[in-house]
Design an enzyme around this catalytic site. Structure first.
Site, PDB file in Angstrom:
ATOM      1  N   ALA A 115       0.866  -1.183   0.000  1.00  0.00           N
ATOM      2  CA  ALA A 115       0.000   0.000   0.000  1.00  0.00           C
ATOM      3  C   ALA A 115       0.900   1.230   0.000  1.00  0.00           C
ATOM      4  O   ALA A 115       1.241   1.770   1.046  1.00  0.00           O
ATOM      5  CB  ALA A 115      -0.920  -0.011   1.213  1.00  0.00           C
ATOM      6  N   TYR A 170       6.711   9.839   6.492  1.00  0.00           N
ATOM      7  CA  TYR A 170       5.737   9.039   5.728  1.00  0.00           C
ATOM      8  C   TYR A 170       6.138   8.961   4.259  1.00  0.00           C
ATOM      9  O   TYR A 170       6.268   7.870   3.698  1.00  0.00           O
ATOM     10  CB  TYR A 170       4.364   9.689   5.879  1.00  0.00           C
ATOM     11  CG  TYR A 170       3.220   8.948   5.231  1.00  0.00           C
ATOM     12  CD1 TYR A 170       2.685   7.795   5.803  1.00  0.00           C
ATOM     13  CD2 TYR A 170       2.634   9.420   4.052  1.00  0.00           C
ATOM     14  CE1 TYR A 170       1.609   7.131   5.223  1.00  0.00           C
ATOM     15  CE2 TYR A 170       1.558   8.761   3.468  1.00  0.00           C
ATOM     16  CZ  TYR A 170       1.046   7.620   4.062  1.00  0.00           C
ATOM     17  OH  TYR A 170      -0.020   6.970   3.476  1.00  0.00           O
ATOM     18  N   GLN A 223      16.372  -8.651  -7.122  1.00  0.00           N
ATOM     19  CA  GLN A 223      17.455  -9.451  -6.541  1.00  0.00           C
ATOM     20  C   GLN A 223      17.031 -10.882  -6.220  1.00  0.00           C
ATOM     21  O   GLN A 223      17.805 -11.811  -6.391  1.00  0.00           O
ATOM     22  CB  GLN A 223      17.942  -8.737  -5.265  1.00  0.00           C
ATOM     23  CG  GLN A 223      19.290  -9.193  -4.771  1.00  0.00           C
ATOM     24  CD  GLN A 223      19.789  -8.289  -3.636  1.00  0.00           C
ATOM     25  OE1 GLN A 223      19.405  -7.116  -3.535  1.00  0.00           O
ATOM     26  NE2 GLN A 223      20.634  -8.827  -2.784  1.00  0.00           N
ATOM     27  N   HIS A 271     -11.439   6.677  11.407  1.00  0.00           N
ATOM     28  CA  HIS A 271     -11.542   7.060  12.815  1.00  0.00           C
ATOM     29  C   HIS A 271     -12.132   8.469  12.906  1.00  0.00           C
ATOM     30  O   HIS A 271     -11.691   9.371  12.190  1.00  0.00           O
ATOM     31  CB  HIS A 271     -10.160   7.012  13.473  1.00  0.00           C
ATOM     32  CG  HIS A 271     -10.241   7.029  14.963  1.00  0.00           C
ATOM     33  ND1 HIS A 271     -10.595   8.150  15.673  1.00  0.00           N
ATOM     34  CD2 HIS A 271     -10.055   6.043  15.877  1.00  0.00           C
ATOM     35  CE1 HIS A 271     -10.599   7.867  16.965  1.00  0.00           C
ATOM     36  NE2 HIS A 271     -10.275   6.590  17.113  1.00  0.00           N
TER      37      HIS A 271
HETATM   38  P1  NAD Z   1      -5.351   3.349   9.106  1.00  0.00           P
HETATM   39  O1  NAD Z   1      -4.537   4.194  10.012  1.00  0.00           O
HETATM   40  O2  NAD Z   1      -6.805   3.251   9.353  1.00  0.00           O
HETATM   41  O3  NAD Z   1      -4.785   1.848   9.074  1.00  0.00           O
HETATM   42  C1  NAD Z   1      -3.454   1.516   9.292  1.00  0.00           C
HETATM   43  C2  NAD Z   1      -3.431   0.256  10.150  1.00  0.00           C
HETATM   44  O4  NAD Z   1      -2.062  -0.149  10.354  1.00  0.00           O
HETATM   45  C3  NAD Z   1      -4.029   0.472  11.537  1.00  0.00           C
HETATM   46  O5  NAD Z   1      -4.916  -0.565  11.851  1.00  0.00           O
HETATM   47  C4  NAD Z   1      -2.811   0.485  12.441  1.00  0.00           C
HETATM   48  O6  NAD Z   1      -3.112   0.082  13.769  1.00  0.00           O
HETATM   49  C5  NAD Z   1      -1.893  -0.475  11.731  1.00  0.00           C
HETATM   50  N1  NAD Z   1      -0.481  -0.291  12.042  1.00  0.00           N
HETATM   51  C6  NAD Z   1       0.228   0.878  12.083  1.00  0.00           C
HETATM   52  N2  NAD Z   1       1.497   0.628  12.414  1.00  0.00           N
HETATM   53  C7  NAD Z   1       1.605  -0.721  12.576  1.00  0.00           C
HETATM   54  C8  NAD Z   1       2.667  -1.571  12.934  1.00  0.00           C
HETATM   55  N3  NAD Z   1       3.905  -1.099  13.186  1.00  0.00           N
HETATM   56  N4  NAD Z   1       2.423  -2.902  13.027  1.00  0.00           N
HETATM   57  C9  NAD Z   1       1.185  -3.396  12.792  1.00  0.00           C
HETATM   58  N5  NAD Z   1       0.137  -2.636  12.468  1.00  0.00           N
HETATM   59  C10 NAD Z   1       0.356  -1.303  12.354  1.00  0.00           C
HETATM   60  O7  NAD Z   1      -5.059   3.857   7.630  1.00  0.00           O
HETATM   61  P2  NAD Z   1      -5.679   3.417   6.233  1.00  0.00           P
HETATM   62  O8  NAD Z   1      -6.282   4.606   5.618  1.00  0.00           O
HETATM   63  O9  NAD Z   1      -6.470   2.183   6.388  1.00  0.00           O
HETATM   64  O10 NAD Z   1      -4.341   3.102   5.416  1.00  0.00           O
HETATM   65  C11 NAD Z   1      -3.908   1.769   5.171  1.00  0.00           C
HETATM   66  C12 NAD Z   1      -2.674   1.803   4.277  1.00  0.00           C
HETATM   67  O11 NAD Z   1      -2.969   2.447   3.040  1.00  0.00           O
HETATM   68  C13 NAD Z   1      -1.485   2.553   4.888  1.00  0.00           C
HETATM   69  O12 NAD Z   1      -0.303   1.881   4.558  1.00  0.00           O
HETATM   70  C14 NAD Z   1      -1.529   3.897   4.187  1.00  0.00           C
HETATM   71  O13 NAD Z   1      -0.271   4.483   4.117  1.00  0.00           O
HETATM   72  C15 NAD Z   1      -2.064   3.508   2.810  1.00  0.00           C
HETATM   73  N6  NAD Z   1      -2.718   4.646   2.159  1.00  0.00           N
HETATM   74  C16 NAD Z   1      -3.964   5.036   2.560  1.00  0.00           C
HETATM   75  C17 NAD Z   1      -4.558   6.138   1.930  1.00  0.00           C
HETATM   76  C18 NAD Z   1      -5.946   6.601   2.300  1.00  0.00           C
HETATM   77  O14 NAD Z   1      -6.400   7.608   1.749  1.00  0.00           O
HETATM   78  N7  NAD Z   1      -6.687   5.928   3.159  1.00  0.00           N
HETATM   79  C19 NAD Z   1      -3.873   6.844   0.940  1.00  0.00           C
HETATM   80  C20 NAD Z   1      -2.588   6.432   0.595  1.00  0.00           C
HETATM   81  C21 NAD Z   1      -2.032   5.315   1.203  1.00  0.00           C
END
Ligand code: NAD
Ligand code: UDP
Length: 355
Positions: free
Chosen positions: A116, A147, A164, A183
């Site tokens: 992601a 980030y 690789q 949230h």
């Molecule tokens: P979110 O914050 O709701 O979900 C992220 C999840 O990862 C959470 O459940 C959190 O507890 C978990 N997490 C964080 N650090 C962790 C760790 N070290 N170990 C295990 N779990 C961990 O965010 P989201 O919107 O659901 O985003 C999910 C992914 O998609 C992320 O990687 C984010 O960067 C990517 N993304 C989302 C968007 C968006 O608009 N929603 C846009 C670009 C990229």
């Protein structure tokens, strides 16, 4: 069709992860959800806990994980600027160490692995709309860098493991996505505006509101994930996934006020440092390689999201706190240098890292 294939979803208790777990179960997979609940919550996956093909593991991806899986979706990472700037060092670790651990798992098991990634790899883009071959304009030392650069390094790792070691990778660059299960105190613009409007509190526009974003409804995005994962072997990405409809933040505020019938006034706050001025995906590649394009217009997706928050805010107990159970009265401030600060965000035990 990959029937009953064990799939690992890291960050599975988050906003996108919970929808992905749901979709994979529906498609017949066994699903292992891994999350440390930093920004996610058991509430998001509560309805899946009794599912016979669903398994939940509390784990931080910055530490190694030994499992037998055939597919990995690596979503673990806080996504809201407020959340990822809360503990920037942990954000980098989650992106980089998390990617190394999950790629190591993919290498050992031979699993196909999805990353992601994000439109933030383009930074404040000089090319508009953003195509995948645009290399971006990221400030490597600013408050968003943990980030942006973390995600860029994760992409590098994905492509190096592919070159690789022959790891089978899929990299999606996700543009702003919204929907139910964000949230309520997440700090992202859609959830902020809806919660503020439903409570008749001031709608906080950062800057003059002329910056643009392109908003994708969650169901469309998840369809893109599944298609990318099922695409032929040579489709590695990166592939932009987002809705090309482009809106000024001010327009979004007006739409939300209008749709909720809110009495909220609009107030203007300083623009955070390095806040991208415009963003819109070029989705030609996703359309050609995956036959994918979003189908839910903003107005329709906002309607569903407003209905969700309306129900959530009017239910008797709503946990508006973030991090869950640890924060006393968190208040989002933008500092003089433009970075975010959560006042009162220190855990009750003084812990900075709520894992
Ligand atoms: P979110 O914050 O709701 O979900 C992220 C999840 O990862 C959470 O459940 C959190 O507890 C978990 N997490 C964080 N650090 C962790 C760790 N070290 N170990 C295990 N779990 C961990 O965010 P989201 O919107 O659901 O985003 C999910 C992914 O998609 C992320 O990687 C984010 O960067 C990517 N993304 C989302 C968007 C968006 O608009 N929603 C846009 C670009 C990229
Ligand atoms: N924003 C805003 N008011 C808010 C929250 C965000 O005006 O209450 C703006 C923010 O400055 C940015 C845009 O909305 O220009 C999208 O912010 P978000 O945090 O949702 O995601 P980003 O795309 O910046 O990662």
């Amino acid at each position: 069709m990959h029937d009953r294939k064990p799939a690992l979803v890291t960050g599975g208790a988050g906003f996108l992860g919970s929808f992905l777990c749901e979709r994979l179960l529906k498609d017949g997979h066994d699903v292992i959800c891994v999350d440390n609940y930093f920004t996610g919550s058991r509430d998001n996956i509560h309805h899946l806990l009794d599912h016979p093909r669903f398994e939940l593991i509390r784990h931080d991806v910055t530490f190694p994980l030994y499992l037998e899986v055939d597919e990995i979706y690596n979503l673990a990472c806080p996504a809201s600027p407020v959340h990822y700037q809360y503990d920037p060092v942990q954000t980098v670790k989650t992106n980089v160490h998390g990617a190394i651990n999950m790629l190591g798992l993919a290498k050992r098991t031979g699993a196909r692995i999805f990353q992601a990634s994000t439109s933030e790899v383009y930074g404040d883009p000089a090319v508009h709309p953003q195509t995948e071959d645009y290399r971006g304009s990221v400030n490597p030392t600013g408050p968003r860098a943990c980030y942006d650069e973390g995600k860029r390094c994760a992409e590098t790792l994905f492509f190096d493991y592919h070159r690789q070691y022959g790891v089978d990778i899929r990299v999606a660059r996700i543009f702003n996505t919204y929907g139910p299960r964000m949230h309520p105190n997440d700090g992202r613009v859609v959830s902020n505006f809806i919660v503020q409007a439903l409570r008749n509190e001031p709608i906080t526009i950062f800057g003059d509101g002329s910056q643009t974003r392109s908003f994708c409804y969650v169901d469309d995005l998840i369809e893109g994930f599944v298609r990318l994962m099922a695409a032929p072997d040579d489709v590695t990405g990166p592939v932009n996934l987002g809705n090309p409809g482009e809106f000024e933040v001010r327009q979004l505020a007006e739409m939300v006020v209008d749709m909720t019938g809110s009495r909220s006034p609009i107030v203007y706050k300083p623009l955070p440092v390095d806040d991208p001025t415009r963003r819109r995906p070029d989705i030609t590649r996703a359309s050609q390689q995956l036959g994918w394009q979003p189908t839910v217009p903003l107005h329709e997706g906002l309607g569903k999201t407003i209905a969700y928050f309306d129900q959530k805010l009017s239910s008797t107990v709503v946990d508006m706190q973030w991090p869950a159970g640890r924060v006393r009265e968190p208040v989002l401030s933008i500092m003089g240098n433009g970075s975010y600060m959560l006042r009162g965000a220190m855990g009750v035990d003084g812990a900075r890292r709520p894992t």
